[in-house]
Design an enzyme around this catalytic site. Structure first.
Site: not given
Ligand code: MRU
Length: 356
Positions: A49, A245
């Protein structure tokens, strides 16, 4: 010692080895991904992740996708499989742009390779894809280090730093983004204290950030997410530094849910708010953060805490995994290409384009 989140083992017939982040900090276990299905699951379930790490992992996943022999092993079939693997892996998570950036970069370069090499075969294409994945991985390592070098000056002696989620080595192929800034300041002998938001619902801050900083010998305290405002009111926080992100052309930034609230709290308390991210996290195809797709995750993550039920059966849940911080609330974005102070459409373009 800085953790290595992922590593390709072997040649084109090799496999991707990941630290299984679902099991940290209790266990440090490696996971071997030998096909795209396994890697898709690893990305979706957060075994791997963090935006840069999933981009690098997906790049290697394209090599995995090309390992099975096709009926006639033709170049056309190999290109078709590459395209299918790109679509498949890119569908694992929607918000972090690095996933699409990496898969699209390899697809585009593979097309150029085939067009420019009349003798290309399925075998040479596979080798080319591995070399591109290796290049993406090596570039990420370099970008992380540069981000740290460019950003360390924002950590002052004896200051308190707040971070959210995990933007450390575990979230990249290198030494992280927000945590890279901390590692570089620490390497310079600067003393400071980090407060790591636990980061509900999946506790990346408590499980991963605290683990990384503790291993590095950096003073860290874990706090519950709802404590940040009170720490700011008590003058314990001098700067907030998080990762990202996806960053829109105007500087609006998507990061782990809870980052937006921190930006508002920081503004209210007059505390600088920094985003640390590589150029691969910018999405110049979208103008503002309103266009960033926000991942919605399963209700279980909210109704259970470490496996124990904490909400009644059947209760409705809303579980967005990310939020968007407005550019006007970001003091600066620290990239490997330089620091973008007061990010806006012009300053972002100037930093990203002028570097070439
Ligand atoms: O859901 P996650 O754990 O993948 O979310 C990760 C984050 O929000 C990070 O802050 C971000 O990807 C930056 S990692 C350098």
């Amino acid at each position: 010692m800085i953790a290595q989140a992922l590593k390709w083992a072997g040649d084109v017939d090799g496999f991707l080895e990941l630290v299984d982040q679902r099991r940290l900090p209790a266990e440090f276990v490696k996971l071997q991904c030998r096909d795209t299905g396994q890697l898709y699951e690893a990305i979706k379930t957060l075994a791997v992740r963090g935006a840069p790490a999933i981009g690098v992992a997906a790049a290697y996943g394209l090599v995995l996708g090309m390992q099975k022999p096709t009926p006639d092993d033709s170049l056309e079939q190999a290109m078709q499989i590459l395209g299918q693997s790109c679509e498949y892996l890119a569908s694992a998570r929607p918000t972090a742009v690095n996933l699409f950036w990496a898969t699209e970069r390899i697809r585009r370069r593979a097309e150029e390779f085939v067009a420019g090499q009349p003798e290309a075969t399925a075998v040479t294409l596979r080798e080319f894809v591995l070399s591109e994945a290796n290049a993406i991985c090596a570039e990420d390592v370099d970008m992380c280090r540069r981000i740290g070098v460019n950003g360390q000056k924002f950590i002052k002696e004896d200051s308190g730093i707040l971070t959210h989620c995990n933007a450390g080595a575990l979230a990249t192929a290198g030494q992280g983004t927000a945590l890279s800034v901390m590692f570089e300041a620490h390497n310079k002998g600067r003393r400071f204290k980090v407060y790591a938001d636990e980061t509900r619902p999946l506790l990346q801050g408590a499980r991963l950030t605290a683990w990384e900083l503790q291993r590095a010998g950096i003073d860290v305290s874990v706090i519950c997410d709802n404590m940040a405002g009170w720490l700011m009111a008590q003058d314990k926080i001098n700067a907030v530094i998080t990762g990202a992100d996806r960053i829109a052309a105007n500087g609006d930034t998507a990061n782990k849910i809870g980052t937006y609230s921190l930006s508002i709290l920081a503004r209210e308390h007059g505390i600088p708010f920094y985003i640390a991210a590589p150029s691969s996290t910018f999405d110049l195809s979208i103008r503002t953060g309103a266009e960033i797709p926000i991942e919605q995750r399963s209700a279980d993550e909210v109704t259970k805490f470490a496996g124990t039920q904490t909400a009644p059966d059947g209760v409705d849940v809303y579980n967005p995994a990310f939020d968007v911080t407005q550019a006007r609330d970001i003091t600066a974005i620290i990239t490997e290409r330089g620091v973008i102070e007061n990010p806006n459409i012009d300053s972002v373009a100037e930093c990203l384009v002028s570097y070439e």
